[in-house]
Structure formats: structure tokens, C-alpha cells
Write an enzyme that holds these catalytic residues in place. Structure first.
Site, PDB file in Angstrom:
ATOM      1  N   CYS A   7     -29.171   1.764   7.189  1.00 18.97           N
ATOM      2  CA  CYS A   7     -28.169   1.947   8.244  1.00 18.97           C
ATOM      3  C   CYS A   7     -28.928   2.314   9.515  1.00 18.97           C
ATOM      4  O   CYS A   7     -30.149   2.354   9.514  1.00 18.97           O
ATOM      5  CB  CYS A   7     -27.119   2.977   7.860  1.00 18.97           C
ATOM      6  N   SER A   8     -28.230   2.582  10.570  1.00 17.15           N
ATOM      7  CA  SER A   8     -28.916   2.778  11.840  1.00 17.15           C
ATOM      8  C   SER A   8     -29.844   3.987  11.832  1.00 17.15           C
ATOM      9  O   SER A   8     -30.966   3.902  12.289  1.00 17.15           O
ATOM     10  CB  SER A   8     -27.920   2.858  12.993  1.00 17.15           C
TER      11      SER A   8
END
Length: 101
Positions: A7-8
Site C-alpha cells: 500500500c502507499s
């Protein structure tokens, strides 16, 4: 089997990682499951079998596939419904399906 969720920042998937670990344990599946950011992914490529990408960063899919392909790593975007409901069992099944081909 080693599964990496991307994820980010590597944070939003941590709850899903815990649920996937519990699902693997209850099914007797030998799996190492971790979360990382896209920026740190390069440190995990040598021993990884599957990379699952959080739906919120699906735009990174082609970049991640380019990094993973030379290592023979399967890559997919986590099913948004499973991600939204934090369904660790279904996401684990998604990873296993990628390995089974």
C-alpha cells in the site's frame, strides 16, 4: 509461501495482514505475510512468491509487475470487496490461486 501486501505507506494493510495470518494458521497453510510500502518493496523481492497490491494504489500495478517479473513473482490487485471488509481468508485464497496458476 511468502506474500507481500503493498500500500502507499505500508500501514493500511497491517490489519489485513493480521487477519490473513490467522486464516493461514487456522487452515494449516505455511505462509509468511507482511505489508510494505511500494518504496520499500525492492528489499523483499528475493524471497517473495506473491505481491498483492492494495486497491487504493492500483495505479502502481504496472510498475510493481515490472519489478517482480524478473523474480517470477505473481502480482495482483487485492479484490476491493475483500479489502474493504478486511476478509483475510479470501485475500489468502486469492494469493494461493495466483500460485496455483
Amino acid at each position: 509461501m511468502k506474500i507481500i501486501l503493498v500500500c502507499s505507506a505500508g500501514m493500511s494493510t497491517s490489519m489485513l495482514v493480521q487477519k490473513m495470518r490467522k486464516a493461514a494458521e487456522s487452515k494449516g497453510v505455511a505462509a509468511t505475510i507482511d505489508a510494505t510500502s511500494e518504496a520499500d518493496l525492492g528489499n523483499h523481492l528475493d524471497s517473495t512468491n506473491v505481491i498483492l497490491i492494495g486497491p487504493q494504489v492500483r495505479y502502481l500495478a504496472s510498475k510493481i509487475k515490472t519489478k517482480a517479473e524478473p523474480h517470477g513473482i505473481q502480482v495482483d490487485i487485492i479484490n476491493p470487496m475483500y479489502y474493504g471488509t478486511m476478509n483475510g481468508e479470501k485475500v489468502l485464497e486469492q494469493a494461493q490461486g495466483l500460485l496455483e496458476g
